[in-house]
Design a protein around this motif. Structure first.
Motif, mmCIF file in Angstrom:
data_model
loop_
_atom_site.group_PDB
_atom_site.id
_atom_site.type_symbol
_atom_site.label_atom_id
_atom_site.label_comp_id
_atom_site.label_asym_id
_atom_site.label_seq_id
_atom_site.Cartn_x
_atom_site.Cartn_y
_atom_site.Cartn_z
ATOM 1 N N GLY A 69 4.578 -16.972 5.234
ATOM 2 C CA GLY A 69 6.010 -16.750 5.129
ATOM 3 C C GLY A 69 6.390 -15.446 4.446
ATOM 4 O O GLY A 69 7.551 -15.086 4.417
ATOM 5 N N ASP A 70 5.411 -14.738 3.903
ATOM 6 C CA ASP A 70 5.699 -13.485 3.210
ATOM 7 C C ASP A 70 5.823 -12.361 4.238
ATOM 8 O O ASP A 70 4.855 -12.038 4.918
ATOM 9 C CB ASP A 70 4.576 -13.170 2.218
ATOM 10 C CG ASP A 70 4.912 -12.013 1.313
ATOM 11 O OD1 ASP A 70 5.626 -11.087 1.756
ATOM 12 O OD2 ASP A 70 4.438 -12.010 0.166
ATOM 13 N N PRO A 71 7.016 -11.762 4.399
ATOM 14 C CA PRO A 71 7.196 -10.732 5.425
ATOM 15 C C PRO A 71 6.292 -9.519 5.211
ATOM 16 O O PRO A 71 5.860 -8.899 6.170
ATOM 17 C CB PRO A 71 8.661 -10.328 5.302
ATOM 18 C CG PRO A 71 9.281 -11.226 4.329
ATOM 19 C CD PRO A 71 8.224 -12.019 3.658
ATOM 20 N N PHE A 72 5.985 -9.199 3.994
ATOM 21 C CA PHE A 72 5.147 -8.027 3.727
ATOM 22 C C PHE A 72 3.708 -8.273 4.181
ATOM 23 O O PHE A 72 3.073 -7.414 4.771
ATOM 24 C CB PHE A 72 5.178 -7.676 2.245
ATOM 25 C CG PHE A 72 4.415 -6.429 1.918
ATOM 26 C CD1 PHE A 72 4.936 -5.186 2.213
ATOM 27 C CD2 PHE A 72 3.163 -6.497 1.335
ATOM 28 C CE1 PHE A 72 4.236 -4.032 1.928
ATOM 29 C CE2 PHE A 72 2.450 -5.353 1.048
ATOM 30 C CZ PHE A 72 2.986 -4.112 1.340
ATOM 31 N N LEU A 73 3.191 -9.468 3.929
ATOM 32 C CA LEU A 73 1.803 -9.772 4.269
ATOM 33 C C LEU A 73 1.622 -10.194 5.719
ATOM 34 O O LEU A 73 0.554 -9.997 6.294
ATOM 35 C CB LEU A 73 1.272 -10.882 3.345
ATOM 36 C CG LEU A 73 1.191 -10.516 1.876
ATOM 37 C CD1 LEU A 73 0.785 -11.728 1.060
ATOM 38 C CD2 LEU A 73 0.214 -9.378 1.657
#
Length: 103
Positions: A69-73
């Motif tokens: 759910g982490d957009p960066f990862l």
């Protein structure tokens, strides 16, 4: 027992690093600890440390998948174009924006 007999009689083979790493990632390992600093029976600092070492697949089995759910990862980063497009749609609905300024 002579030294020759000792050399030929060995116990179980030592685990290789790759085998140990594979086992740890497959099963998972939890390291937990608390660090507490007191001065004259007054608690100044408490650090509770919980560390889970496991493969991503094992973590998903345990219900841990915060990286999805982490957009960066995950590579699903929001860029500025999406925000600008939304702004233009809202301005068009309201009848304002660049079209209004050209008049």
């Amino acid at each position: 027992m002579s030294s020759r007999e000792l050399a030929t009689h060995q116990g179980p083979a030592p685990a290789q690093l790759a085998d140990v790493l594979e086992r740890v990632l497959d099963k998972g390992i939890v390291v937990a600890g608390d660090i507490q600093i007191n001065l004259l029976d007054i608690e100044l600092l408490t650090i509770r440390l919980r560390l889970l070492i496991a493969s991503a697949d094992k973590a998903r089995e345990m219900g841990i998948d915060w990286w999805d759910g982490d957009p960066f990862l995950s590579g699903r980063r929001r860029d500025g174009n999406e925000l600008e497009d939304r702004l233009r749609r809202l301005e068009a609905r309201a009848g304002i924006g660049e079209a209004q300024e050209e008049r």
